[in-house]
Design a protein around this motif. Sequence first.
Motif, PDB file in Angstrom:
ATOM      1  N   PRO A  41       0.828  -1.218   0.000  1.00  0.00           N
ATOM      2  CA  PRO A  41       0.000   0.000   0.000  1.00  0.00           C
ATOM      3  C   PRO A  41       0.857   1.260   0.000  1.00  0.00           C
ATOM      4  CG  PRO A  41      -0.834  -1.585   1.583  1.00  0.00           C
ATOM      5  CD  PRO A  41       0.472  -2.128   1.096  1.00  0.00           C
ATOM      6  N   GLU A 480      -6.963   1.933   1.091  1.00  0.00           N
ATOM      7  CA  GLU A 480      -7.037   1.165  -0.151  1.00  0.00           C
ATOM      8  C   GLU A 480      -8.273   0.272  -0.169  1.00  0.00           C
ATOM      9  OE1 GLU A 480      -4.299  -1.925  -2.804  1.00  0.00           O
ATOM     10  OE2 GLU A 480      -3.631  -1.266  -0.824  1.00  0.00           O
ATOM     11  N   HIS A 512      -6.165   5.506  -4.989  1.00  0.00           N
ATOM     12  CA  HIS A 512      -6.802   4.239  -5.357  1.00  0.00           C
ATOM     13  C   HIS A 512      -8.240   4.427  -5.829  1.00  0.00           C
ATOM     14  CE1 HIS A 512      -3.541   1.604  -4.083  1.00  0.00           C
ATOM     15  NE2 HIS A 512      -3.437   2.310  -2.973  1.00  0.00           N
TER      16      HIS A 512
END
Length: 590
Positions: A41, A480, A512
């Motif tokens: 991430p 995310e 994202h």
Amino acid sequence: MNLLHRFISAGRRVDGRSDVWYVFLIITGWVFAYFHGLDRPVSLWDETAYMTAAQFAVERGYWIVPHVPYNGWSGPEAIGVQPFLLKPPFAIWLQAASMELFGVSPAAGRLPAVVCTLLLAVLTYRVGRTIYSRNAGFVAAVVVLSVTMVFENYHGGRSAAMDVPMLLFGTLAVYATFLGVRRDVSRIRLFSVAGLAVGIAILTKGFNAGIFAFIVLPLVLIHWRAFLSRGAFLGVSLAVLVPLSWFAVVELLHDGMVVSMFYEQVLNRVAGEKISHPGTFGFMNFPYFRTAPTLFAPWWFLFLAALVTVPLGVVVRRGRSRLTTETGFVCWWSLVVFAFFVPTGNHRWYLMPMVVPMGLLCGRLLDRGFRPGPEAAGIAVGVWLTMMQTAAVGDALALAPVLSTIPEPAARASMAIGVLGVHIAVVYRSQWAGTISSLTRIDARCLTVGKRVFIASLIVIVLVQVPFADTGWRASEQQERVADELHSMTAPDTPVYVHSSADVSIYAFVFHAERPLRSVTIDEINTDPSVEYVLINESETARIDRLHSRVGSMSADYFGPYILLRLNQTSASSHTQPSLRPLEVDGVLR
């Protein structure tokens, strides 16, 4: 570009031996360490801001002037497509080019910094080989690849940040200048490469690249006649014109940009208005003295020993020679970086330009430390101090059956004396092992093999011990997941409305989600039926007078938790029972 050709042709044979194996081992270690976890991430702050700007360049064509959909540094009003002028664009251009080739993803955004790390390691090997030896250059490259500052720091070589690209071009500029003052024949080309590299370094991270001017200052003062030449004029022209061409264009489009960037990135930080952690002393904006052993692990203590013993050993053996001058320059390189940023810097990654000279000194120490001389004591002390800081040694000493009258510091001191004594006995073997010629020849061969085995084993241990834990924070993973949930529920053009209570550190969600952002107030949430998805701080949800369900929640560093809500078009006060079923997220009804 003769100098660049020399860098690329690292595999040519010199003195009957080949550099290709050293470069091959450097590349092997780089692949082993740096391709792990590239898809982790994204971080909440810097690297996601840069990757978002690169994403906008690919998807919306903002190449010349980077743009972002959100700028958390500029306050709650900075939501919506806007210029991103906090940093110059070169690193963002590299990330955008990578995303063009491999698709928009965290791994593609990080790939340019990973490649720059390899180029920096190979360049460091070349510098070490030029000044000292192949062994020293190889160890220096390993230091660059494995030091925590580059490997694990979220502004390092495994992140989509600007520091490693700036360090690569800044180091190239220093090396080209260093070669230029030593040679007359190719001075024009070398100074041109130095100037171009400086210009790109400035275009990468702006005024932070100014540290390289201080690094080369001794070369300018000592060899000032070399800079009264056409080559120096050409180099300075490139250093100025390359970044100035972009600054001029953007200044025409956005009046006052250069002044605001200088005020934001230089004056505010020097004045202490952007202190991230209290410094050790009052004049400091960051505790560099306390954090240096961690930032430069596992090489810090070996570097401190090398900083004293390597120049001492060179002076003792060489006196006034070129190697003495060059070693002094390497020491200056590391010290001036630390001295400059201790009173002016406010972030840990500002010390990254120390990594290359640190590697060079550690490489020289390990290459020279198994022969009589000051380096012998330096390697003994440095290795012992490094061993004392490892968790394995600490646990072993804690579990050892030590008498109650012998505290742990005494046990550590005993180990220090033992390590130092054994090392001195090995190095000064000729004083006690006799002078039989045959024994001396065997001993010399064994010593050479032993040194190489020691260096190889140390490097293997370092590469095995590099921390492979993902550096993405839990908050990034939460953002995310919420963005992925939004993807499954909405069309790409569905806007997300952001309340002012949730406008800090949401870059991971923004990257994202890839959804348009709009600013919204509580009154607009309650009265505007077009507002469907709202990102808001959980503490503000009680003020919402519309039926809603929670899509997901996430933290944002030290802020939050933030809630992504899906709103119904009906006022909550007009219903006695909710008409909208709560959504199920991660198997839990929200």
